[in-house]
Design a protein around this motif. Structure first.
Motif, PDB file in Angstrom:
ATOM      1  N   HIS A   1     104.244  59.602  70.826  1.00 19.07           N
ATOM      2  CA  HIS A   1     104.353  58.763  72.028  1.00 19.07           C
ATOM      3  C   HIS A   1     103.199  57.796  72.228  1.00 19.07           C
ATOM      4  N   CYS A   2     102.081  57.992  71.534  1.00 14.56           N
ATOM      5  CA  CYS A   2     100.838  57.264  71.785  1.00 14.56           C
ATOM      6  C   CYS A   2     100.365  57.571  73.216  1.00 14.56           C
ATOM      7  N   VAL A   3      99.492  56.737  73.777  1.00 11.93           N
ATOM      8  CA  VAL A   3      98.942  57.025  75.106  1.00 11.93           C
ATOM      9  C   VAL A   3      99.102  55.809  76.011  1.00 11.93           C
TER      10      VAL A   3
ATOM     11  N   SER B   1     104.356  52.252  70.881  1.00 18.69           N
ATOM     12  CA  SER B   1     104.059  52.252  69.444  1.00 18.69           C
ATOM     13  C   SER B   1     102.544  52.239  69.239  1.00 18.69           C
ATOM     14  N   HIS B   2     102.161  52.622  68.049  1.00 19.71           N
ATOM     15  CA  HIS B   2     100.737  52.667  67.724  1.00 19.71           C
ATOM     16  C   HIS B   2     100.263  51.297  67.246  1.00 19.71           C
ATOM     17  N   GLU B   3      98.984  51.067  67.424  1.00 20.19           N
ATOM     18  CA  GLU B   3      98.379  49.866  66.877  1.00 20.19           C
ATOM     19  C   GLU B   3      97.373  50.340  65.826  1.00 20.19           C
TER      20      GLU B   3
ATOM     21  N   PHE C   1      94.544  54.543  61.326  1.00 20.14           N
ATOM     22  CA  PHE C   1      94.359  55.260  62.585  1.00 20.14           C
ATOM     23  C   PHE C   1      94.826  54.359  63.715  1.00 20.14           C
ATOM     24  N   CYS C   2      95.415  54.954  64.752  1.00 21.07           N
ATOM     25  CA  CYS C   2      95.790  54.159  65.920  1.00 21.07           C
ATOM     26  C   CYS C   2      94.536  53.906  66.761  1.00 21.07           C
ATOM     27  N   LYS C   3      94.370  52.652  67.156  1.00 19.61           N
ATOM     28  CA  LYS C   3      93.224  52.236  67.974  1.00 19.61           C
ATOM     29  C   LYS C   3      93.186  52.949  69.302  1.00 19.61           C
ATOM     30  N   HIS C   4      94.348  53.312  69.809  1.00 16.89           N
ATOM     31  CA  HIS C   4      94.439  53.828  71.173  1.00 16.89           C
ATOM     32  C   HIS C   4      94.414  55.352  71.243  1.00 16.89           C
ATOM     33  N   CYS C   5      95.143  56.001  70.339  1.00 17.96           N
ATOM     34  CA  CYS C   5      95.248  57.457  70.458  1.00 17.96           C
ATOM     35  C   CYS C   5      94.629  58.182  69.274  1.00 17.96           C
ATOM     36  N   ASN C   6      94.133  57.415  68.294  1.00 20.81           N
ATOM     37  CA  ASN C   6      93.434  58.019  67.158  1.00 20.81           C
ATOM     38  C   ASN C   6      94.338  58.797  66.201  1.00 20.81           C
TER      39      ASN C   6
END
Ligand SMILES: [Zn+2]
Ligand SMILES: [Zn+2]
Length: 200
Positions: free
Chosen positions: A89-91, A96-98, A110-115
């Motif tokens: 779900h990301c945060v 979606s992940h970035e 790695f996702c910038k937002h949720c790692n």
């Protein structure tokens, strides 16, 4: 030594090996592969000693490898579940992940937002990595060139591994080749052992 958590087959019982079995609290999807037990974590940081911990590792659909550690099986599962929720779900209400590569050259990110960590995120083209011999984008292999820069190679242009002599093969299998490798207390520890690659 992996068990499949499956609603059809064995319910959601997770084996923590010598510590017995544990009933999962969260609704993991079918086909989630799990491995759990007590193992040694080897530290590459001299400031941080090796330690033994209870762990649970899951490979759920829609996410890469997730590992949770804790004092109890519940704590391990809770850590894995929180990471899994972020992975799907990301945060902050994102859908979606970035992704960013953070220096990885094998296509992982790695996702910038949720790692969240993901594999096969980037192509060789996106990373600006092209085969030295034929120029196709590649995340397959790389070597360090004479000037210290990375030389990338596609699968077709990666030299096959040289055959090992029986002595070399034996040394590799018994771990004698690498004096830095730790020795584990028991089988479960061996299975759970891993090297710490990055700070969590
Ligand atoms: Zn994310
Ligand atoms: Zn090539």
């Amino acid at each position: 030594m992996k068990a499949i958590i499956s609603g059809k087959d064995i319910g959601t019982t997770i084996s923590f090996r010598s510590l017995g079995s544990y009933e999962a609290k969260h609704p993991w999807p079918e086909e989630t592969v799990v491995s759990a037990g007590r193992g040694v974590v080897f530290s590459r940081n001299p400031e941080k000693p090796n330690y033994t911990t209870l762990f649970m590792e899951v490979y759920p659909p829609g996410a890469a490898f997730i590992r949770g550690e804790g004092e109890t099986p519940e704590a391990c599962e809770e850590s894995c579940w929180q990471q899994y929720q972020r992975a799907i779900h990301c945060v902050d209400g994102r859908t979606s992940h970035e992704w960013e590569p953070r220096g990885y050259m094998n296509g992982a990110g790695f996702c910038k937002h949720c790692n969240t960590f993901g594999t096969r995120i980037f192509t060789g083209e996106q990373l600006g990595q092209f085969c030295h011999d034929c120029g196709v984008g590649t995340t397959h292999n790389w070597e360090t060139g004479p000037d210290g820069s990375s030389v990338f190679l596609c699968a077709a242009h990666t030299a096959p591994m040289t055959a090992l002599s029986p002595e070399e093969l034996l040394a590799q299998l018994t771990g004698k080749q690498d004096p830095a490798r730790g020795v584990c207390e028991d089988e479960a520890a061996q299975e759970g052992a891993r090297h710490e690659d990055h700070d969590q």
